[in-house]
Design an enzyme around this catalytic site. Structure first.
Site, PDB file in Angstrom:
ATOM      1  N   GLY A   1       0.817  -1.212   0.000  1.00  0.00           N
ATOM      2  CA  GLY A   1       0.000   0.000   0.000  1.00  0.00           C
ATOM      3  C   GLY A   1       0.850   1.261   0.000  1.00  0.00           C
ATOM      4  O   GLY A   1       0.491   2.266  -0.625  1.00  0.00           O
ATOM      5  N   ASN A   2       2.009   1.200   0.655  1.00  0.00           N
ATOM      6  CA  ASN A   2       2.860   2.382   0.749  1.00  0.00           C
ATOM      7  C   ASN A   2       3.413   2.810  -0.604  1.00  0.00           C
ATOM      8  O   ASN A   2       3.856   3.928  -0.786  1.00  0.00           O
ATOM      9  CB  ASN A   2       4.024   2.114   1.701  1.00  0.00           C
ATOM     10  CG  ASN A   2       4.975   1.070   1.138  1.00  0.00           C
ATOM     11  OD1 ASN A   2       4.565  -0.013   0.753  1.00  0.00           O
ATOM     12  ND2 ASN A   2       6.240   1.405   1.070  1.00  0.00           N
TER      13      ASN A   2
ATOM     14  N   LYS B   1      -3.486  -9.270  -0.112  1.00  0.00           N
ATOM     15  CA  LYS B   1      -2.991  -9.127  -1.480  1.00  0.00           C
ATOM     16  C   LYS B   1      -1.739  -9.971  -1.737  1.00  0.00           C
ATOM     17  O   LYS B   1      -1.510 -10.391  -2.869  1.00  0.00           O
ATOM     18  CB  LYS B   1      -2.733  -7.665  -1.835  1.00  0.00           C
ATOM     19  CG  LYS B   1      -1.538  -7.040  -1.163  1.00  0.00           C
ATOM     20  CD  LYS B   1      -0.598  -6.413  -2.166  1.00  0.00           C
ATOM     21  CE  LYS B   1       0.719  -6.012  -1.564  1.00  0.00           C
ATOM     22  NZ  LYS B   1       1.054  -6.315  -0.194  1.00  0.00           N
TER      23      LYS B   1
ATOM     24  N   LYS C   1       3.476 -11.969   4.653  1.00  0.00           N
ATOM     25  CA  LYS C   1       4.334 -11.921   3.464  1.00  0.00           C
ATOM     26  C   LYS C   1       5.190 -13.184   3.363  1.00  0.00           C
ATOM     27  O   LYS C   1       5.336 -13.771   2.289  1.00  0.00           O
ATOM     28  CB  LYS C   1       5.212 -10.670   3.493  1.00  0.00           C
ATOM     29  CG  LYS C   1       4.404  -9.389   3.355  1.00  0.00           C
ATOM     30  CD  LYS C   1       5.288  -8.157   3.241  1.00  0.00           C
ATOM     31  CE  LYS C   1       4.508  -6.903   3.611  1.00  0.00           C
ATOM     32  NZ  LYS C   1       3.230  -6.737   2.930  1.00  0.00           N
TER      33      LYS C   1
END
Lengths: 312, 312
Positions: free
Chosen positions: B10-11, B212, B274
């Site tokens: 997102g960053n 995601k 992750k």
């Protein structure tokens, strides 16, 4: 296999006067999906395009209501948001109908950008109304603060106007052509695509609105479709539009259509741009353009119903 | 040609603390686009996926602010809206960088649905916070009126929680695989894709959020990528996360990673999922997974920097 670009009018997704709930939009989209499935079942390769006016109007209202807490996005981004929203709705409803009928064709949505010319006169004279209605005083404030062009809307109140430049090429044509040749039902050029101009080698998004039928005509030409099928909420194109005795047109040639258009017999507002899109498609080598009511679409494509425009 | 799925955090699209204007989002996306171009220039076929948390949060705020005049859309539709928005932003910035570097690769955005299981335990225990913060009283009203599940957010206030089910398959894989094999840079599986469950032959959109990175791992497996590259805002995965002396990890095998994860050395919040995505990808036959800072991405893919996870 013959290929058709099906352009769905805004009414296919949000019927006049209907509540704007997701359930209602789903119901409307289902009807459109049934007709797309009819066409695919008849052996056509299908690209589906759609309008986005009502949806973008709602996104603008939402942005406005929340502007103290969330920065509004420019109009090109609103177009992208609406392509995601409507593409999803159409993709899911078409998928549903296909599955129910035992048809196996992938359905996908391709975000679409449409090239327009930086010197298009529309950029000098924005004329397309978008978004919420305002009082005159508020409208003046928005012109000063945000650089909008505001105009009095014939329906009362003041609204923002944006340019509606003419499209000349669709950025994603190679992608769409490849997928449709593979048998996919491709949803593309939603809302006419996001208008972009080439600035040197870059594509710059513009705050404007592309007519979805004109964009559909370009896409149909570029993907080598035989037919452009424009679906709306009237049975046939009429001559003498607005007169006491309008006459249905079953078929006409390009030169007949041009003569009628010159005399203003189609009305400038709604049917004019659709006939123009048909003429543009045929001028580019298209074999046939058909304008019909959504429900009559599959029959009209097979030669029964609607108004057919042919070269000549 | 080797193929990589690049998952942008997102960053990469909205930096912490940055203003949420379009211009700021464009600037952030540009940095990501530069790295995608580096990777493409190094000879990789590239699929790009991205998060959508901050964008969906803003869409929910806008819907809430306008709910007296426009019906809010369910969360799956918000996901579709955000895929259009972010896809456009990434597509335009990647296109810009490519053009500036004289690279000719088409870039396109494919709306993506992700299959999840109807009996996923996440549906019974919604745990992912989304949307605006409320007072307790308002939260109770929303539970009663809209059927939301509301929970006290550790950051204060009450928020809606939605399920975050595990993805097991990406609906659009055949489309993405075809396009990337043709040389296109494909933006897909945005926000993890819209979660759908199969109900008989139909796909039903669900109000939920798919991780995601987990979705990227599935997509990478399904399109036959050699590498899954997860880009975030930390240089390397660390063992002893949160301890006084965390240690950077340059490389680890699957069995080493599993042992560390079991001992909770990665932290449950950010890095855990992750690493899990990396393990899932390798379990499915992937050759290599890399977790790295966005800026280090291209070098890490070439073996210099970041943390590499290998089978074994």
């Amino acid at each position: 296999m013959d290929r058709v670009v099906v352009a769905l009018g805004g009414n296919a997704l949000l019927r006049q006067g209907a509540e704007d709930t997701f359930e209602e939009m789903y119901r409307s989209a289902r009807s459109a999906a049934e007709r797309v499935a009819d066409i695919a079942a008849a052996g056509w390769e299908v690209v589906v395009t759609h309008g986005n006016g009502p949806q973008v109007g709602r996104i603008l209202l939402q942005q406005e209501a929340a502007r103290e807490v969330v920065h509004p996005m420019p109009l090109d981004v609103c177009g992208a948001l609406s392509q995601g929203q409507i593409g999803y709705l159409l993709q899911v409803t078409i998928g549903d109908v296909f599955f129910e009928r035992g048809m196996e064709r992938p359905v996908c949505t391709v975000l679409t950008l449409t090239r327009v010319r930086p010197d298009d006169p529309a950029f000098r004279e924005p004329a397309k109304f978008v978004g919420p209605f305002y009082e005159e005083e508020e409208a003046e404030r928005l012109e000063a603060e945000r650089g909008y062009t505001m105009k009095a809307d014939p329906h009362g109140g003041w609204r923002r106007v944006v340019p509606s430049p003419s499209p000349y090429s669709i950025v994603e044509t190679p992608i769409v052509a490849r997928l449709v040749a593979d048998g996919a039902i491709v949803i593309a050029s939603g809302g006419g695509g996001i208008p972009v101009v080439e600035e040197g080698p870059r594509l710059i998004g513009k705050e404007g609105v592309v007519d979805k039928d004109l964009a559909a005509a370009i896409l149909a030409h570029e993907v080598g479709a035989q037919v452009l099928l424009i679906l709306t909420d009237v049975k046939k194109v009429q001559r003498g539009y607005g007169s006491l005795m309008p006459e249905d047109i079953d078929a006409m040639t390009v030169s007949e259509a041009k003569a009628l258009m010159k005399r203003g017999e189609f009305g400038a507002g709604s049917m004019g741009p659709k006939v123009q899109a048909a003429l543009n498609f045929l001028a580019g080598g298209g074999e046939r353009a058909v304008i019909a009511d959504l429900e009559d679409g599959p029959a009209a494509l097979a030669g029964e119903g609607g108004s057919t425009i042919l070269p000549g």
